[in-house]
Design a protein around this motif. Structure first.
Motif, PDB file in Angstrom:
ATOM      1  N   ASN A  92       9.473   0.159   2.075  1.00  0.00           N
ATOM      2  CA  ASN A  92       8.038   0.127   2.400  1.00  0.00           C
ATOM      3  C   ASN A  92       7.202   0.897   1.373  1.00  0.00           C
ATOM      4  O   ASN A  92       6.205   1.518   1.705  1.00  0.00           O
ATOM      5  CB  ASN A  92       7.771   0.726   3.795  1.00  0.00           C
ATOM      6  CG  ASN A  92       8.415  -0.111   4.880  1.00  0.00           C
ATOM      7  OD1 ASN A  92       8.837  -1.249   4.627  1.00  0.00           O
ATOM      8  ND2 ASN A  92       8.484   0.432   6.084  1.00  0.00           N
ATOM      9  N   TRP A 130      10.428  -6.513  11.443  1.00  0.00           N
ATOM     10  CA  TRP A 130      10.076  -5.411  10.538  1.00  0.00           C
ATOM     11  C   TRP A 130       8.637  -5.543  10.023  1.00  0.00           C
ATOM     12  O   TRP A 130       7.867  -4.582  10.053  1.00  0.00           O
ATOM     13  CB  TRP A 130      11.098  -5.446   9.386  1.00  0.00           C
ATOM     14  CG  TRP A 130      10.857  -4.580   8.204  1.00  0.00           C
ATOM     15  CD1 TRP A 130      10.385  -3.302   8.197  1.00  0.00           C
ATOM     16  CD2 TRP A 130      11.104  -4.927   6.844  1.00  0.00           C
ATOM     17  NE1 TRP A 130      10.341  -2.819   6.915  1.00  0.00           N
ATOM     18  CE2 TRP A 130      10.772  -3.800   6.061  1.00  0.00           C
ATOM     19  CE3 TRP A 130      11.591  -6.078   6.203  1.00  0.00           C
ATOM     20  CZ2 TRP A 130      10.901  -3.806   4.673  1.00  0.00           C
ATOM     21  CZ3 TRP A 130      11.730  -6.068   4.830  1.00  0.00           C
ATOM     22  CH2 TRP A 130      11.378  -4.945   4.077  1.00  0.00           C
ATOM     23  N   VAL A 131       8.307  -6.750   9.554  1.00  0.00           N
ATOM     24  CA  VAL A 131       6.976  -6.962   8.987  1.00  0.00           C
ATOM     25  C   VAL A 131       6.031  -7.352  10.122  1.00  0.00           C
ATOM     26  O   VAL A 131       6.044  -8.485  10.598  1.00  0.00           O
ATOM     27  CB  VAL A 131       7.017  -8.050   7.884  1.00  0.00           C
ATOM     28  CG1 VAL A 131       5.631  -8.233   7.279  1.00  0.00           C
ATOM     29  CG2 VAL A 131       8.033  -7.681   6.810  1.00  0.00           C
ATOM     30  N   LYS A 132       5.280  -6.409  10.609  1.00  0.00           N
ATOM     31  CA  LYS A 132       4.427  -6.635  11.775  1.00  0.00           C
ATOM     32  C   LYS A 132       3.362  -7.702  11.481  1.00  0.00           C
ATOM     33  O   LYS A 132       2.787  -7.733  10.397  1.00  0.00           O
ATOM     34  CB  LYS A 132       3.741  -5.326  12.183  1.00  0.00           C
ATOM     35  CG  LYS A 132       4.718  -4.275  12.674  1.00  0.00           C
ATOM     36  CD  LYS A 132       5.424  -4.744  13.942  1.00  0.00           C
ATOM     37  CE  LYS A 132       6.618  -3.846  14.258  1.00  0.00           C
ATOM     38  NZ  LYS A 132       7.544  -4.449  15.203  1.00  0.00           N
ATOM     39  N   ALA A 156      -5.980  -9.542   6.669  1.00  0.00           N
ATOM     40  CA  ALA A 156      -5.400  -8.376   6.011  1.00  0.00           C
ATOM     41  C   ALA A 156      -3.909  -8.583   5.756  1.00  0.00           C
ATOM     42  O   ALA A 156      -3.394  -8.224   4.700  1.00  0.00           O
ATOM     43  CB  ALA A 156      -5.612  -7.137   6.876  1.00  0.00           C
ATOM     44  N   LYS A 171      -3.555 -10.967   2.863  1.00  0.00           N
ATOM     45  CA  LYS A 171      -3.943 -10.316   1.618  1.00  0.00           C
ATOM     46  C   LYS A 171      -2.853  -9.359   1.140  1.00  0.00           C
ATOM     47  O   LYS A 171      -2.535  -9.264  -0.030  1.00  0.00           O
ATOM     48  CB  LYS A 171      -5.240  -9.520   1.857  1.00  0.00           C
ATOM     49  CG  LYS A 171      -6.371  -9.894   0.908  1.00  0.00           C
ATOM     50  CD  LYS A 171      -7.553  -8.969   1.086  1.00  0.00           C
ATOM     51  CE  LYS A 171      -8.343  -9.294   2.363  1.00  0.00           C
ATOM     52  NZ  LYS A 171      -9.528  -8.415   2.513  1.00  0.00           N
ATOM     53  N   PRO A 210      -0.747 -12.336  -1.255  1.00  0.00           N
ATOM     54  CA  PRO A 210      -2.082 -12.411  -1.861  1.00  0.00           C
ATOM     55  C   PRO A 210      -2.343 -13.734  -2.578  1.00  0.00           C
ATOM     56  O   PRO A 210      -3.461 -14.266  -2.520  1.00  0.00           O
ATOM     57  CB  PRO A 210      -2.095 -11.228  -2.824  1.00  0.00           C
ATOM     58  CG  PRO A 210      -0.680 -10.796  -2.984  1.00  0.00           C
ATOM     59  CD  PRO A 210       0.014 -11.154  -1.720  1.00  0.00           C
ATOM     60  N   GLY A 234      11.296   2.150   9.139  1.00  0.00           N
ATOM     61  CA  GLY A 234      10.148   1.781   9.961  1.00  0.00           C
ATOM     62  C   GLY A 234       9.531   0.461   9.582  1.00  0.00           C
ATOM     63  O   GLY A 234       9.852  -0.127   8.544  1.00  0.00           O
ATOM     64  N   PRO A 235       8.662  -0.034  10.444  1.00  0.00           N
ATOM     65  CA  PRO A 235       8.060  -1.350  10.215  1.00  0.00           C
ATOM     66  C   PRO A 235       7.014  -1.322   9.101  1.00  0.00           C
ATOM     67  O   PRO A 235       6.519  -0.267   8.732  1.00  0.00           O
ATOM     68  CB  PRO A 235       7.410  -1.677  11.555  1.00  0.00           C
ATOM     69  CG  PRO A 235       7.133  -0.356  12.183  1.00  0.00           C
ATOM     70  CD  PRO A 235       8.193   0.586  11.703  1.00  0.00           C
ATOM     71  N   LYS A 236       6.728  -2.512   8.615  1.00  0.00           N
ATOM     72  CA  LYS A 236       5.649  -2.671   7.631  1.00  0.00           C
ATOM     73  C   LYS A 236       4.418  -3.079   8.406  1.00  0.00           C
ATOM     74  O   LYS A 236       4.393  -4.140   9.026  1.00  0.00           O
ATOM     75  CB  LYS A 236       5.995  -3.841   6.699  1.00  0.00           C
ATOM     76  CG  LYS A 236       6.525  -3.439   5.340  1.00  0.00           C
ATOM     77  CD  LYS A 236       6.610  -4.695   4.481  1.00  0.00           C
ATOM     78  CE  LYS A 236       7.719  -4.638   3.458  1.00  0.00           C
ATOM     79  NZ  LYS A 236       7.689  -3.490   2.571  1.00  0.00           N
ATOM     80  N   VAL A 246       0.149  -3.556   8.437  1.00  0.00           N
ATOM     81  CA  VAL A 246      -1.051  -3.693   7.611  1.00  0.00           C
ATOM     82  C   VAL A 246      -2.237  -3.332   8.487  1.00  0.00           C
ATOM     83  O   VAL A 246      -2.400  -3.904   9.568  1.00  0.00           O
ATOM     84  CB  VAL A 246      -1.209  -5.142   7.094  1.00  0.00           C
ATOM     85  CG1 VAL A 246      -2.415  -5.234   6.177  1.00  0.00           C
ATOM     86  CG2 VAL A 246       0.045  -5.593   6.369  1.00  0.00           C
ATOM     87  N   LYS A 247      -3.023  -2.349   8.019  1.00  0.00           N
ATOM     88  CA  LYS A 247      -4.196  -1.977   8.811  1.00  0.00           C
ATOM     89  C   LYS A 247      -5.229  -3.076   8.679  1.00  0.00           C
ATOM     90  O   LYS A 247      -5.440  -3.632   7.609  1.00  0.00           O
ATOM     91  CB  LYS A 247      -4.752  -0.643   8.322  1.00  0.00           C
ATOM     92  CG  LYS A 247      -3.828   0.509   8.683  1.00  0.00           C
ATOM     93  CD  LYS A 247      -4.485   1.849   8.370  1.00  0.00           C
ATOM     94  CE  LYS A 247      -3.493   2.975   8.512  1.00  0.00           C
ATOM     95  NZ  LYS A 247      -2.474   2.986   7.431  1.00  0.00           N
ATOM     96  N   GLU A 248      -5.875  -3.378   9.789  1.00  0.00           N
ATOM     97  CA  GLU A 248      -6.824  -4.485   9.792  1.00  0.00           C
ATOM     98  C   GLU A 248      -7.995  -4.253   8.845  1.00  0.00           C
ATOM     99  O   GLU A 248      -8.590  -5.203   8.345  1.00  0.00           O
ATOM    100  CB  GLU A 248      -7.334  -4.738  11.221  1.00  0.00           C
ATOM    101  CG  GLU A 248      -6.303  -5.411  12.117  1.00  0.00           C
ATOM    102  CD  GLU A 248      -5.737  -6.694  11.513  1.00  0.00           C
ATOM    103  OE1 GLU A 248      -6.523  -7.551  11.089  1.00  0.00           O
ATOM    104  OE2 GLU A 248      -4.491  -6.837  11.470  1.00  0.00           O
ATOM    105  N   GLU A 281      -7.808  -2.802   5.963  1.00  0.00           N
ATOM    106  CA  GLU A 281      -7.286  -2.557   4.617  1.00  0.00           C
ATOM    107  C   GLU A 281      -8.168  -3.252   3.570  1.00  0.00           C
ATOM    108  O   GLU A 281      -8.393  -4.458   3.637  1.00  0.00           O
ATOM    109  CB  GLU A 281      -5.846  -3.077   4.516  1.00  0.00           C
ATOM    110  CG  GLU A 281      -5.136  -2.581   3.296  1.00  0.00           C
ATOM    111  CD  GLU A 281      -3.643  -2.870   3.360  1.00  0.00           C
ATOM    112  OE1 GLU A 281      -3.064  -3.164   2.330  1.00  0.00           O
ATOM    113  OE2 GLU A 281      -3.085  -2.794   4.469  1.00  0.00           O
ATOM    114  N   ASP A 328      -7.065  -4.827  -2.563  1.00  0.00           N
ATOM    115  CA  ASP A 328      -6.783  -6.201  -2.994  1.00  0.00           C
ATOM    116  C   ASP A 328      -5.653  -6.169  -4.005  1.00  0.00           C
ATOM    117  O   ASP A 328      -5.733  -5.464  -4.988  1.00  0.00           O
ATOM    118  CB  ASP A 328      -8.029  -6.832  -3.620  1.00  0.00           C
ATOM    119  CG  ASP A 328      -8.827  -7.601  -2.589  1.00  0.00           C
ATOM    120  OD1 ASP A 328      -9.749  -8.298  -2.996  1.00  0.00           O
ATOM    121  OD2 ASP A 328      -8.513  -7.483  -1.377  1.00  0.00           O
ATOM    122  N   ALA A 329      -4.643  -6.883  -3.743  1.00  0.00           N
ATOM    123  CA  ALA A 329      -3.501  -6.839  -4.659  1.00  0.00           C
ATOM    124  C   ALA A 329      -3.787  -7.661  -5.923  1.00  0.00           C
ATOM    125  O   ALA A 329      -4.601  -8.566  -5.901  1.00  0.00           O
ATOM    126  CB  ALA A 329      -2.264  -7.372  -3.962  1.00  0.00           C
TER     127      ALA A 329
END
Lengths: 208, 287
Positions: free
Chosen positions: A98, A175-177, A191, A194, A198, B275-277, B279-281, B283, B286-287
């Motif tokens: 991560n 794992w990937v929420k 999000a 992205k 992306p 732990g899990p991955k 993503v905060k909403e 966020e 930009d990648a």
């Protein structure tokens, strides 16, 4: 540009197809494992006992293969390896921890998902071919016993490879929420798109 | 068959009850004494209450043409030129050899469908058979037959029910020339060597005993006139359980089971340790 809160990742047909493959896989795996190791023979009881597990297993397998073929054709063009994918694989350890940063841009699928796709395709075809050769009472008797013995080994090895692959596949979704939602409801948050895909996000945003 | 203790059981990982050991038995088939009368076939179907379908004559003496789910033993006839211009008519009573290391039992996934008694008899317990046919892949002698009627595997039981009460198998009892004998494996081995020696003295240079070590020895042995060339009577020269079956059951089965368990556990560990991955909403990155 009005940014949608969620993006459709899988259409209803894609989801339905995925879950038919997923459920037939679970049934085929449980009935197959029952015949693979005595410690798992009790799975046969879920199917009505040993003979029923033996009878149903190949039919379930064929249904799984046929629906998998639809998925395979549908997603084939999205799973071609690129230079960016090879670059991505070099940072796979960071992804696992991560801690990923500065990854090459990922499209609809990352390199790990593409390898998983290839593994599934290879295993499905090996399972079908070896499965037909060892299928009793219909086909096994028409093949030389040496070939049946070989098919049994191929069937066991490819089944184990597929099962371990699927364990990774399912775990990745836990794992990937936000991933489960894509396969259950069909959409992901902007999000999520992205962050994880992306390249795909840009593509979808452009076409909107 | 409680009076015959189980030594090995298919589809089982724990040891079978085996505190009591009884002497190993063996059936000895002396090819040189066999006249091909098929009395053993009749005795087999009588004792075991089996009636095969009436077949068709395929131009040779073999009748039926092959082992079937209800023909557990069969005289096979061979017209062979053992040397140039020397025709021999060889007859072999075919059937299960009751291997000490039975490939059928090794391959069978159904708990208790195939058992090996401590006296050496390998028996199919049909009610536990699931009809997968793995025993066919395990057998180096092409013996088990799957019934089209019930999809169960069948073969010679060495009359385990008779042996359990101190009787010789039906085929032994009926053989009019004494070509089939039955006793302890030890006695039968001594007798077989003696018979093979007698045959060699009488000019059968290749005579010997067929008790192949590749399957740990068998509980049905032969005295063959051409033991150096068992393939003349349709027996494999150095039979053993196929490497494919050993690889499958001896290597892949335990290792793969452990690997699958380990993969699932590794996932769980990863979740609690890494732990899990998420993503905060909100966020913005930009990648």
């Amino acid at each position: 540009m009005s940014e949608p809160k969620t993006i459709e990742r899988y259409t209803p047909k894609e989801r339905g197809n995925h879950w038919i493959v997923a459920i037939t896989f679970i049934l085929a795996a449980l009935s197959g494992l029952a015949l693979f190791h005595p410690s798992m023979f009790f799975f046969a009881d879920l199917f009505g006992g040993g003979p029923w597990a033996r009878i149903l297993h190949p039919f379930i397998g064929v249904v799984m293969f046929l629906f998998f073929c639809i998925t395979m054709v549908r997603f084939w063009h999205l799973n071609k390896m690129t230079d960016a994918d090879r670059q991505w694989m070099k940072s796979v350890k960071e992804v696992m921890m991560n801690r990923e940063k500065n990854l090459p841009e990922v499209g609809k699928y990352n390199a790990g998902q593409k390898y998983m796709f290839k593994l599934m395709v290879a295993c499905m075809f090996l399972l079908l071919l070896s499965g037909i050769i060892m299928w009793r009472p219909y086909f096994a008797a028409s093949f030389p016993v040496g070939l049946v013995r070989f098919a049994v080994v191929v069937h066991a090895v490819s089944a184990v490879a597929l099962i371990i692959g699927i364990i990774v596949h399912v775990y990745a979704a836990i794992w990937v929420k936000g991933t489960m939602r894509a396969m259950v409801r069909g959409d992901v948050s902007a999000a999520w798109a992205k962050h994880h895909h992306p390249g795909w996000y840009k593509e979808v945003s452009r076409s909107n | 068959m409680q009076s015959l203790d189980v030594k090995a059981r298919s589809g089982s990982t724990a040891p079978a009850p085996g505190v009591r050991t009884i002497p190993e038995v063996a059936k000895l088939i002396d090819e040189s004494k066999c006249i091909g009368c098929k009395a053993c076939q009749v005795a087999c179907m009588n004792w075991n209450d089996l009636r095969d379908e009436v077949g068709t004559n395929i131009g040779v003496y073999d009748n039926p043409a092959d082992l079937t789910p209800s023909s557990w033993t069969l005289m096979r006839f061979f017209e062979v030129e053992t040397e140039k211009d020397k025709l021999e008519w060889l007859i072999r009573k075919d059937g299960c050899l009751h291997c000490a290391d039975p490939g059928c039992l090794k391959a069978c996934p159904a708990p208790g469908a195939i058992v090996k008694y401590s006296n050496g008899i390998v028996d199919f317990v049909s009610e536990n058979c699931i009809g997968c046919g793995y025993c066919v892949t395990g057998c180096p002698f092409n013996v088990p037959r799957i019934s089209k009627a019930d999809n169960k595997a069948y073969k010679c039981s060495l009359c385990s029910d008779r042996v359990a009460v101190g009787q010789a198998p039906a085929c032994v009892k009926t053989c009019p020339t004494g070509a089939i004998s039955f006793g302890s494996k030890e006695d039968m081995s001594i007798y077989a060597e003696k018979r093979a020696g007698e045959l060699r003295e009488r000019g059968h240079k290749g005579a010997g005993v067929y008790d192949p070590k590749g399957v740990g020895g068998t509980h049905v042995m032969y005295v063959l006139k051409h033991a150096d060339r068992p393939e003349l009577v349709g027996l494999p020269k150095d039979p053993s359980v196929s490497t494919m079956v050993t690889l499958w059951k001896g290597v892949i089965k335990p290792i793969a089971t452990a690997l699958m368990g380990a993969a699932a556990f590794a996932g769980f560990l990863h979740y609690v340790m890494v732990g899990p991955k998420e993503v905060k909403e909100d966020e913005k990155e930009d990648a």
